[in-house]
Motif scaffolding. Sequence first.
Motif, PDB file in Angstrom:
ATOM      1  N   HIS B 303      55.787  -8.101 -17.353  1.00 35.06           N
ATOM      2  CA  HIS B 303      55.725  -6.670 -17.077  1.00 35.06           C
ATOM      3  C   HIS B 303      57.087  -6.141 -16.671  1.00 35.06           C
ATOM      4  O   HIS B 303      57.493  -5.077 -17.092  1.00 35.06           O
ATOM      5  N   GLU B 306      59.465  -6.442 -19.704  1.00 36.11           N
ATOM      6  CA  GLU B 306      58.819  -6.182 -20.995  1.00 36.11           C
ATOM      7  C   GLU B 306      59.200  -7.230 -22.033  1.00 36.11           C
ATOM      8  O   GLU B 306      59.402  -6.904 -23.202  1.00 36.11           O
ATOM      9  N   TYR B 320      51.500  -8.332 -21.378  1.00 45.51           N
ATOM     10  CA  TYR B 320      52.085  -7.000 -21.434  1.00 45.51           C
ATOM     11  C   TYR B 320      51.770  -6.423 -22.814  1.00 45.51           C
ATOM     12  O   TYR B 320      51.181  -5.379 -22.938  1.00 45.51           O
TER      13      TYR B 320
END
Lengths: 659, 659
Positions: B303, B306, B320
Motif C-alpha cells: 500500500h 504501490e 493493493y
Amino acid sequence: MTGNTARSTVLPVAPSRGRLRPLGLDEVRITGGFWARRRQVNATATLDHCRDWMERAGWTGNFRAAAEGRLGRDRRGREFADSELYKLLEAMAWQAGSGDTAHDADLAALTETVAAAQEPDGYLNTAFGRPGQQPRYTDLAWGHELYCHGHLIQAGVAQARARGEGELTKVARRAADHVCATFGPDGDQGVCGHPEIETALVELARLTGEGRYLDQAALFVERRGHGTLPEGEFGRAYHQDDLPVRRAGVLRGHAVRALYLAAGAVDVAVESGDDDLLAAVVRQWEAAVARRTHLTGGMGSHHRDESFGDDFVLPPDRAYSETCAGVASVQLAWRLLLATGEARFADLAERTLFNVVATSPSEDGRSFFYANTLHRRRRGTVPAADAVTLRAESGLRAPWFAVSCCPTNVARTLAQLPAHLATADDHGIQLHQYADAEITTTLADGHPVALRVRTDCPYGGEVAVRVERAVPGRPWTLSLRVPAWTAGATAWLIGPDGARRPVGPGTAQVTRAFRPGDEIRLELPVAPRWTVPDPRVDAVRGTLAVQRGPLVYCAESVDLPDGHDVDTIRVDPSAPPQDGPDGTVVVAGEATAYGDRPDAPWPYHPLDTPAGPPAAERRGIVLVPYHSWANRGPSTMRVWLPAERPASHPLRLGAEGDV
Amino acid sequence: MTGNTARSTVLPVAPSRGRLRPLGLDEVRITGGFWARRRQVNATATLDHCRDWMERAGWTGNFRAAAEGRLGRDRRGREFADSELYKLLEAMAWQAGSGDTAHDADLAALTETVAAAQEPDGYLNTAFGRPGQQPRYTDLAWGHELYCHGHLIQAGVAQARARGEGELTKVARRAADHVCATFGPDGDQGVCGHPEIETALVELARLTGEGRYLDQAALFVERRGHGTLPEGEFGRAYHQDDLPVRRAGVLRGHAVRALYLAAGAVDVAVESGDDDLLAAVVRQWEAAVARRTHLTGGMGSHHRDESFGDDFVLPPDRAYSETCAGVASVQLAWRLLLATGEARFADLAERTLFNVVATSPSEDGRSFFYANTLHRRRRGTVPAADAVTLRAESGLRAPWFAVSCCPTNVARTLAQLPAHLATADDHGIQLHQYADAEITTTLADGHPVALRVRTDCPYGGEVAVRVERAVPGRPWTLSLRVPAWTAGATAWLIGPDGARRPVGPGTAQVTRAFRPGDEIRLELPVAPRWTVPDPRVDAVRGTLAVQRGPLVYCAESVDLPDGHDVDTIRVDPSAPPQDGPDGTVVVAGEATAYGDRPDAPWPYHPLDTPAGPPAAERRGIVLVPYHSWANRGPSTMRVWLPAERPASHPLRLGAEGDV
C-alpha cells in the motif's frame, strides 16, 4: 484484596493493597543463569552505551543548554528525547538498589544536569516554552510533555527507593506538583497523547503518601476516551481516546500507549479500590491476549502506527511487536499479578521476557531490535555502528535509533528484574519466575525467611528451592508457579520428604513448618513441542511453531546448508521435535535452495493437479531460540514453519497451472 | 516477426511489425453481453462523471487559468492532474472511433481548453514554470511532466486515428517535438519518475512515420536503470532505476510504473527489431506472473509505495492491486500478444479484465475502486458522494480521488476494448477475447471477411462464430483461443460440418474455404472449480478459491445469515463447487456468527489438543463473482476460503491453550 505493607522499599511497584506483596531488590538477588548474564551485560555495557549515545546525539546537551539559557530551535532529537535520559537514570537507580555502585557517579552527574534545567515552577522539558520553541502544552497529542514528566517522576521514585530521597526525587516532586497545578480539576482538562504520567503519579503517591498525586492520576485515566485529542490520520483509537478506559473491551491503538495506560488504570484501581476499573483492564487484557498477541508475547501488528491490529490479524512477517510494547506488557502483567495473584499474568510475563525483552539486545548489549518480526524473508544489512538508525529499517539490531525508546526501556527492565521473581502474602512466599536467586524477607508474622533457588531454566526444567533460614515450628506456604506451557505433559513437585506428586498448570503449594535445609523441587517438562495457531489467524494457517519450556524457537538461514532458505522449509509434524545440542531443537523436514524449485507459469492450480517432482532431500532442520537470532550476521528467519502437504490440500509444486 | 500493415487506422496500438495484426475499432464492434453493458455505462455515465469531477476539482480550470496567464501557486490538484484530462480525451476519442458521437462536443471544447494552455515551444503543464511554481523539469522524480506529455500525446494519437488529425494531434506533435528537443541525445539526460512517455512517443512515431519519436522513446528506455533519479525512501527499484530494462529479471517497484515502462520497452523493441529487449520484457513478465501476481491478475502488494512485493508475498488482505496496474497489465499483455502471438498473454489479459478492470467501477459507473483487495475484514464506510476520497481509504468505491488516475484509466480501457478482441495475420483471423461482436475486415489477400460472434461468456462457455461474409473457394484459418483455465476439463471445437473435436489450452484452429453461413462453435467447460495456491504463498496457505471460467469468486457478508461473518467460513474441498442461481456458486461449508466461537485464553495450542465443541450448522456458502462485490452496501469479503481442518492439522477451537 487485602491491605499490603511491603517490607522492602526497593520496589518498582509498591501497591498499598492487593493479593500479593512484592519483594524488593534488597530481598531478591539473581545469582546466576540466563538472566544473571543478561543483567551483567546490561550493567557493564548497555548503561554506558546509552549514556554515551545520548551525549553524542546531543540529548544530554539539551539539558545543559537549557540550564545555561542557550537552548531554542537548535534542540537535538525528537520531542520525547528527554525521557530517554530519565529511563537511563531509572535503570541506574535500580542497579544501585541491587547493590551495584558502578553507576553512582553517572547517576549523580546526570541528576545534576537534569535538575539544573528545571524551571522555577517545576516544569521540565527541553523541547517547549523557549524562544524559537512551541509554547508549553500546545501539542498535547504529540508533544509528550506529560509523558516526559512521567518518566522523570519514575526516575525520582526509583532514586528514593534505591538510595533514599535525593536531588532527583526533589526534581520529580516539583515536576509532579507542577502537573497537578496545571492539570488539576480546575486546570487544563487535557490528557497527554502518550500515557505514562498515570503510573508515575500513582507511584509517587505510594512513595510520599500524598493523595493528590493519586487523584491527578485518576483524573487523567477518567478524562481519556472522550475525544479531547485530535482524531488524526490513525483515528481516535490510536491514542485510546475513542472510549473511556472502563468501557473498552480490548486493548487497541498504539500498543505501548495502550499498555502504559492500562498499567496506570490498574494502579489507580488498586489504590482507590475501584474494582470496576480493575475488571475492565482484566477484560481488555484477556481479549488482547486471546486475539491480538503474537506467539512470542509480542503485541502490535502495524508498522505504520505501531498499533494493535484487528482480532486475529497477526501476520508474522508484519509483526511489529515493539520491544517497548513487550516491556509495557510485562509491567501490566506484573501489576495484575500483584492485584489478583493469578498465575496467568506471570505466564504471559515469562513468555514476553524470554521472547521479546530478551530478544531486543544483542549478546554484547550494544545494539537492539526496535521491532521484533517473526518472519524475515530478506537478509538484513548491518547498520552502521556510528550512525542513528530509523526505527525498523535494517532488519538487524542497531546501536541507536532516531526514536530510541527501546534500549533504555530494556535497560530499566533488566535492572529491576529481580523484583519480578517473587512475592509474599499472609500465608507465605510465592515464586513466579525461575532463576538462580537468593531471597531473604520476613513473613507476615514478622519472622525471617531465606530461600536459595537453583534452576537450569529456561533450557532445563529443574527448579530446586532450598530453605536457608526459617523459624522452626512456624508453618507457612511456599507457592511455585507451574507454567501454562506444561499443559499436556506432567510436572512434578517433590517435597522436602522426597514425596513426588504431579502438578498441573497454575500454582503448586507446599505448606509446612519448614526447617533450614529443606528442599522443594519442581520438575517441569521441557521437551520441545509443536504448537499450532488458532484457525482464525489467517496469516499462519497450515504452519506450526516449536516451543520448548517458555522459549519460542525459529529457523535461521545460517543453520541451513549454503544457499538454502528458510522459506523453503517444510516440516513433518508427525514426528515430535527433538532436543539438539546447545539448546537447539531439531525437527524432521526438508529445505532446499530457493532456486531449486522451478516456477510454475502461474502460482495457482486446480485442486487435483497431479504431483510434481519428488520432494527434495529429507533432513533435520535445526531451530534456535528466537531470542538468539540475528547474532550470527545477516540471516533470514521464520518462527512459523509450513507443514508438508496437509492431506486435504494436495498442494504440489512444479505442476502446470492455468494462467 | 513479420511486417505488419494494418488495414484499420482506429487502433490503440499499431505496431509496424509483429506476429499479429490488430483489428481496429472500425473493424470490431461489441454488440451485447458483459462488456457491451460495461461499455454502455462507461459511455453514458463514466465519461460525463469524470468531466464533471475534473471541472469541479478545478483541474480543467487549471488549463483555462494557464491560458489566461493567471495561474500560479493556486493551481488545483496533484502534480499529475493534467493527465486525467488527457486520459478522458483519449477515452472520448476512442468512443468516437467506435461511432459514438455523443462526446464530440466535449472533445472539441476540452481540446480547445488544452490547446490554449500550450506554451509557444510546445511545453504543456499547468504545474510548472510559472511565477510561484517550480521551474520546468526541476523534479523529474516526482513532477510527472514527461508522464503528462505522454498522456497528451496518446490522446492526440487517439484523435488522429479515430477522426483524422485535428487540433489535439497538433498539440501532441508540438509537445513531442518539445520533448525531443529537450531530452534528445545532446539534451537533458534525465528520465521521468513515472514512465508513460515511452509508449506515447512510439505510437506517435507509428502514426506519423517520424523515426525521431521512436529514437527518443528508445533513449528513455535505455537511460533508465542507471541511478539518475534520487534513491528516495522507497529505493531505486521504485522507479525501475536500479537496473537497466534489458538486464532486469522481474517486474519490481511501483507496479504501474513498472508495467508502463515494460509496455514502452516492447514498443521500442518491436519497432527497432530489438529481440534482446523483447526477450528481457517477456522474462520479466513471466517471473512477475509466476511469483508476484494475485489470483485476480492484480499486481502490487504494497500500500505504502504501490509496488510489487517480494516473490510469493501476496497477502490477500494487503493486496493493493491498483486498478491502474490492471489497466497497465492489459496494455503490456496486448503488446506481447501482438508481438508473439502467444495465447498466454491473452489469458492474463482476460483474467485481469474480468477481475480487476471490471471490478473497479460500480454498476452505475460513477464510483471506483482504486485498490482491489482480496480480503476485507471490516465493513467499509460509504464515501461521501460529493467529496474527494484518499486513495484506498474507505474500502468502498468512491466517486473521485485526490489521486484520481483510476477512473479515467478504466474509461479509456473500456472505450478501446473492442480493439482487444481479434487480430489477423497472413493466414486468417484470431479471436482472443469472447464477446458478442461483429468483425469486418480484409484478409491478407485483400478479400473481405465478416464474422458474427455470439457467446454467453463469461458466465457460460458457448462461443458461436458465424461467417457472414467470405470469398468462396479461398481457404483461410479461423483461430480461437482456448483459455488456460480450461485445463483439466475438456473444451470442444465444433466445425461447420458438425464434427466435434476436443481441444486443449492454447489455440484451436479451423482452416477451410469458409462460406457465408458457416458456423464454428467452441464449448468451454465452465463448471466452477477449486483453486489452490502455490505453497510458497505464505498468506493463503490452507485456503482455496473458487473460479468459474475466467471469473474469480468471493464470499461476501451480505450473502450470509445476519451477523455471520466471512472470516468464520470453513469450506469442504472434497465437494466440488456447484452452480447457483444468477451466476453465483455454492460451496459446502459452514459459517457462524463471529461471536459464536468462544475465545480460547490463548490462540496457540499444542498440536494434539483435543477437539472442541462440534462444528456449527453445515450449509452451502454462496459465492459471487469478485468483480460484483461491494455493490450491495458495506460488506466484508474474502476470495481465499479456509478449508476445514486439514487432516495433518487437527486445529480446533475452544480448547484450553497454554499462555
